[in-house]
Design an enzyme around this catalytic site. Structure first.
Site, PDB file in Angstrom:
ATOM      1  N   ARG A   1      -0.867  -9.034  13.225  1.00  0.00           N
ATOM      2  CA  ARG A   1      -1.346  -8.029  12.256  1.00  0.00           C
ATOM      3  C   ARG A   1      -2.135  -8.689  11.135  1.00  0.00           C
ATOM      4  O   ARG A   1      -3.163  -8.173  10.696  1.00  0.00           O
ATOM      5  CB  ARG A   1      -0.153  -7.250  11.690  1.00  0.00           C
ATOM      6  CG  ARG A   1       0.450  -6.291  12.703  1.00  0.00           C
ATOM      7  CD  ARG A   1       1.825  -5.803  12.294  1.00  0.00           C
ATOM      8  NE  ARG A   1       1.827  -5.108  11.019  1.00  0.00           N
ATOM      9  CZ  ARG A   1       2.918  -4.885  10.297  1.00  0.00           C
ATOM     10  NH1 ARG A   1       4.101  -5.300  10.726  1.00  0.00           N
ATOM     11  NH2 ARG A   1       2.837  -4.243   9.157  1.00  0.00           N
TER      12      ARG A   1
ATOM     13  N   ARG B   1      11.885  -5.339   5.195  1.00  0.00           N
ATOM     14  CA  ARG B   1      11.643  -3.921   4.909  1.00  0.00           C
ATOM     15  C   ARG B   1      12.529  -3.002   5.748  1.00  0.00           C
ATOM     16  O   ARG B   1      12.728  -3.232   6.933  1.00  0.00           O
ATOM     17  CB  ARG B   1      10.168  -3.603   5.211  1.00  0.00           C
ATOM     18  CG  ARG B   1       9.887  -2.102   5.244  1.00  0.00           C
ATOM     19  CD  ARG B   1       8.433  -1.789   5.227  1.00  0.00           C
ATOM     20  NE  ARG B   1       7.712  -2.302   6.389  1.00  0.00           N
ATOM     21  CZ  ARG B   1       6.401  -2.213   6.524  1.00  0.00           C
ATOM     22  NH1 ARG B   1       5.678  -1.648   5.577  1.00  0.00           N
ATOM     23  NH2 ARG B   1       5.814  -2.708   7.594  1.00  0.00           N
TER      24      ARG B   1
ATOM     25  N   ARG C   1     -10.161   0.600   8.343  1.00  0.00           N
ATOM     26  CA  ARG C   1      -9.671  -0.733   8.633  1.00  0.00           C
ATOM     27  C   ARG C   1     -10.696  -1.577   9.383  1.00  0.00           C
ATOM     28  O   ARG C   1     -10.421  -2.728   9.708  1.00  0.00           O
ATOM     29  CB  ARG C   1      -8.463  -0.589   9.540  1.00  0.00           C
ATOM     30  CG  ARG C   1      -7.188  -1.097   8.959  1.00  0.00           C
ATOM     31  CD  ARG C   1      -6.135  -0.701   9.951  1.00  0.00           C
ATOM     32  NE  ARG C   1      -4.963  -1.465   9.833  1.00  0.00           N
ATOM     33  CZ  ARG C   1      -3.847  -1.021   9.232  1.00  0.00           C
ATOM     34  NH1 ARG C   1      -3.821   0.132   8.652  1.00  0.00           N
ATOM     35  NH2 ARG C   1      -2.791  -1.766   9.238  1.00  0.00           N
TER      36      ARG C   1
ATOM     37  N   ARG D   1      10.800  -1.124  11.300  1.00  0.00           N
ATOM     38  CA  ARG D   1       9.637  -0.944  12.179  1.00  0.00           C
ATOM     39  C   ARG D   1       9.615  -1.987  13.280  1.00  0.00           C
ATOM     40  O   ARG D   1       9.860  -3.164  13.028  1.00  0.00           O
ATOM     41  CB  ARG D   1       8.344  -1.001  11.344  1.00  0.00           C
ATOM     42  CG  ARG D   1       7.985   0.384  10.826  1.00  0.00           C
ATOM     43  CD  ARG D   1       6.875   0.369   9.847  1.00  0.00           C
ATOM     44  NE  ARG D   1       5.688  -0.370  10.267  1.00  0.00           N
ATOM     45  CZ  ARG D   1       4.596  -0.457   9.514  1.00  0.00           C
ATOM     46  NH1 ARG D   1       4.538   0.162   8.346  1.00  0.00           N
ATOM     47  NH2 ARG D   1       3.564  -1.152   9.937  1.00  0.00           N
TER      48      ARG D   1
ATOM     49  N   LYS E   1       0.836  -1.216   0.000  1.00  0.00           N
ATOM     50  CA  LYS E   1       0.000   0.000   0.000  1.00  0.00           C
ATOM     51  C   LYS E   1       0.865   1.258   0.000  1.00  0.00           C
ATOM     52  O   LYS E   1       0.670   2.166  -0.792  1.00  0.00           O
ATOM     53  CB  LYS E   1      -0.914   0.026   1.243  1.00  0.00           C
ATOM     54  CG  LYS E   1      -1.836  -1.163   1.364  1.00  0.00           C
ATOM     55  CD  LYS E   1      -2.710  -1.069   2.613  1.00  0.00           C
ATOM     56  CE  LYS E   1      -1.967  -1.163   3.937  1.00  0.00           C
ATOM     57  NZ  LYS E   1      -1.304  -2.453   4.199  1.00  0.00           N
TER      58      LYS E   1
HETATM   59  P1  AP5 Z   1       4.881  -1.573   1.905  1.00  0.00           P
HETATM   60  O1  AP5 Z   1       4.554  -0.780   0.698  1.00  0.00           O
HETATM   61  O2  AP5 Z   1       5.612  -0.918   3.011  1.00  0.00           O
HETATM   62  O3  AP5 Z   1       3.561  -2.324   2.432  1.00  0.00           O
HETATM   63  P2  AP5 Z   1       2.287  -1.771   3.195  1.00  0.00           P
HETATM   64  O4  AP5 Z   1       1.102  -2.399   2.564  1.00  0.00           O
HETATM   65  O5  AP5 Z   1       2.341  -0.296   3.287  1.00  0.00           O
HETATM   66  O6  AP5 Z   1       2.519  -2.482   4.588  1.00  0.00           O
HETATM   67  P3  AP5 Z   1       2.384  -1.915   6.057  1.00  0.00           P
HETATM   68  O7  AP5 Z   1       3.164  -2.846   6.935  1.00  0.00           O
HETATM   69  O8  AP5 Z   1       2.731  -0.473   6.129  1.00  0.00           O
HETATM   70  O9  AP5 Z   1       0.863  -2.114   6.315  1.00  0.00           O
HETATM   71  P4  AP5 Z   1       0.132  -2.174   7.648  1.00  0.00           P
HETATM   72  O10 AP5 Z   1      -1.242  -2.034   7.191  1.00  0.00           O
HETATM   73  O11 AP5 Z   1       0.412  -3.377   8.453  1.00  0.00           O
HETATM   74  O12 AP5 Z   1       0.803  -0.989   8.500  1.00  0.00           O
HETATM   75  P5  AP5 Z   1       0.338   0.480   8.848  1.00  0.00           P
HETATM   76  O13 AP5 Z   1       1.528   1.332   8.925  1.00  0.00           O
HETATM   77  O14 AP5 Z   1      -0.794   0.878   7.990  1.00  0.00           O
HETATM   78  O15 AP5 Z   1       5.718  -2.855   1.404  1.00  0.00           O
HETATM   79  C1  AP5 Z   1       6.291  -3.772   2.339  1.00  0.00           C
HETATM   80  C2  AP5 Z   1       7.691  -4.179   1.861  1.00  0.00           C
HETATM   81  O16 AP5 Z   1       7.567  -4.948   0.663  1.00  0.00           O
HETATM   82  C3  AP5 Z   1       8.604  -3.005   1.515  1.00  0.00           C
HETATM   83  O17 AP5 Z   1       9.914  -3.319   1.906  1.00  0.00           O
HETATM   84  C4  AP5 Z   1       8.522  -2.902  -0.009  1.00  0.00           C
HETATM   85  O18 AP5 Z   1       9.724  -2.391  -0.566  1.00  0.00           O
HETATM   86  C5  AP5 Z   1       8.246  -4.317  -0.431  1.00  0.00           C
HETATM   87  N1  AP5 Z   1       7.349  -4.425  -1.585  1.00  0.00           N
HETATM   88  C6  AP5 Z   1       6.276  -3.621  -1.890  1.00  0.00           C
HETATM   89  N2  AP5 Z   1       5.677  -4.028  -3.041  1.00  0.00           N
HETATM   90  C7  AP5 Z   1       6.379  -5.122  -3.454  1.00  0.00           C
HETATM   91  C8  AP5 Z   1       6.269  -5.988  -4.588  1.00  0.00           C
HETATM   92  N3  AP5 Z   1       5.305  -5.824  -5.527  1.00  0.00           N
HETATM   93  N4  AP5 Z   1       7.153  -7.002  -4.709  1.00  0.00           N
HETATM   94  C9  AP5 Z   1       8.141  -7.176  -3.782  1.00  0.00           C
HETATM   95  N5  AP5 Z   1       8.306  -6.397  -2.695  1.00  0.00           N
HETATM   96  C10 AP5 Z   1       7.439  -5.371  -2.532  1.00  0.00           C
HETATM   97  O19 AP5 Z   1      -0.256   0.278  10.317  1.00  0.00           O
HETATM   98  C11 AP5 Z   1       0.590  -0.057  11.397  1.00  0.00           C
HETATM   99  C12 AP5 Z   1      -0.223  -0.164  12.667  1.00  0.00           C
HETATM  100  O20 AP5 Z   1      -0.830   1.105  12.955  1.00  0.00           O
HETATM  101  C13 AP5 Z   1      -1.397  -1.153  12.659  1.00  0.00           C
HETATM  102  O21 AP5 Z   1      -0.967  -2.453  12.969  1.00  0.00           O
HETATM  103  C14 AP5 Z   1      -2.314  -0.544  13.716  1.00  0.00           C
HETATM  104  O22 AP5 Z   1      -1.863  -0.846  15.004  1.00  0.00           O
HETATM  105  C15 AP5 Z   1      -2.144   0.948  13.495  1.00  0.00           C
HETATM  106  N6  AP5 Z   1      -3.123   1.503  12.556  1.00  0.00           N
HETATM  107  C16 AP5 Z   1      -2.863   2.115  11.358  1.00  0.00           C
HETATM  108  N7  AP5 Z   1      -3.989   2.479  10.746  1.00  0.00           N
HETATM  109  C17 AP5 Z   1      -5.003   2.107  11.572  1.00  0.00           C
HETATM  110  C18 AP5 Z   1      -6.417   2.183  11.487  1.00  0.00           C
HETATM  111  N8  AP5 Z   1      -7.006   2.736  10.421  1.00  0.00           N
HETATM  112  N9  AP5 Z   1      -7.151   1.675  12.503  1.00  0.00           N
HETATM  113  C19 AP5 Z   1      -6.562   1.133  13.592  1.00  0.00           C
HETATM  114  N10 AP5 Z   1      -5.223   1.012  13.732  1.00  0.00           N
HETATM  115  C20 AP5 Z   1      -4.459   1.490  12.733  1.00  0.00           C
HETATM  116 MG    MG Z   2       2.478   1.077   4.873  1.00  0.00          MG
END
Ligand code: AP5
Ligand code: MG
Length: 218
Positions: free
Chosen positions: A175, A130, A91, A164, A16
């Site tokens: 997660r 990552r 979410r 992270r 994402k």
């Molecule tokens: P990346 O692009 O970083 O993936 P992402 O989908 O952004 O993954 P996240 O870990 O950020 O998602 P998340 O939803 O768990 O975390 P968030 O920060 O939102 O890609 C990952 C890796 O793969 C990178 O190294 C990249 O280079 C590589 N990659 C990408 N595309 C690729 C491809 N096609 N092929 C190969 N490699 C690839 O949330 C974190 C925490 O915050 C949650 O757990 C929760 O506690 C809280 N939180 C956030 N939002 C909310 C909400 N709305 N409600 C409640 N809690 C929330």
């Molecule tokens: Mg992300």
């Protein structure tokens, strides 16, 4: 361009953030990552940050009220006038309902909700490999996206990187469970509204980006 107010959905590590940043750069629509916003709140030691830290470290979801209020305020800022990409929000069903109310109140319409679909077995490797430039936030991966010059950020030349704290294997499991239990029900929710689009995220990043532009008609 078509498709200015977008939701990017998908599992942890689904890509994402990677894809939202590309869209932001190319089409000048701002990425609103709730994960990044919460991590900034933790770093700044705000009351929200204090509340969120232990929840995020456990891989669970922060409360709906906090997230809805956070996005409600953020969408009013000037840089959202040209649209926004919601990355990591909504979410839960209550968050999606909150978003509906918020957009109606502001007189805004959602253009699309996109699911970046990646099978579970790919996600652990994506997350544990990552890392991010500590200075500019550019994202990298040990195997899939290394800096051109080892140890130096391609974008800003920074030499410090961070990982992270929730990318540990045991936290990733929690997660993923949260995604399947609490977030996946949003897919039929947006499908019923006729705005859901699906892209295959289990491919090279460039191919995913191209497909995303195709489904959005960009
Ligand atoms: P990346 O692009 O970083 O993936 P992402 O989908 O952004 O993954 P996240 O870990 O950020 O998602 P998340 O939803 O768990 O975390 P968030 O920060 O939102 O890609 C990952 C890796 O793969 C990178 O190294 C990249 O280079 C590589 N990659 C990408 N595309 C690729 C491809 N096609 N092929 C190969 N490699 C690839 O949330 C974190 C925490 O915050 C949650 O757990 C929760 O506690 C809280 N939180 C956030 N939002 C909310 C909400 N709305 N409600 C409640 N809690 C929330
Ligand atoms: Mg992300």
């Amino acid at each position: 361009m078509a498709g200015k107010r977008l939701i990017l959905m998908g599992p942890p590590g689904g890509g994402k953030g990677t894809q939202a940043k590309r869209l932001q750069e190319r089409y000048k629509i701002v990425q609103l990552s709730t994960g990044d916003m919460l991590r900034a709140a933790i770093a700044a030691g705000t009351p929200v940050g204090l509340q969120a830290k232990s929840v995020m470290d456990a891989g669970k979801l922060v409360s709906d009220d906090i997230l809805i209020a956070m996005i409600d305020a953020r969408v009013d800022e000037a840089d959202c006038a040209n649209g926004f990409i919601l990355d990591g929000f909504p979410r839960t069903i209550p968050q999606a309902e909150g978003l509906d109310r918020m957009l109606a109140k502001k007189g805004l319409k959602l253009d699309a909700a996109i699911e970046v679909r990646v099978p579970d077995e790919r996600l652990l490797e994506r997350l544990t490999g990552r890392f991010t430039c500590a200075k500019c936030g550019e994202g990298y991966h040990d195997k899939f996206k290394q800096p051109k010059k080892p140890g130096v950020c391609d974008v800003c030349g920074g030499t410090e990187f961070s990982r992270r704290s929730d990318d540990k294997a045991e936290t990733v499991k929690t997660r993923l469970a949260a995604y399947h239990q609490q977030t996946a029900p949003l897919l039929p929710f947006y499908e019923a509204k006729g705005v859901l689009k699906v892209v295959d995220g289990d491919r090279d990043m460039d191919l995913v980006a191209a497909d995303l532009e195709r489904v959005l008609g960009l």
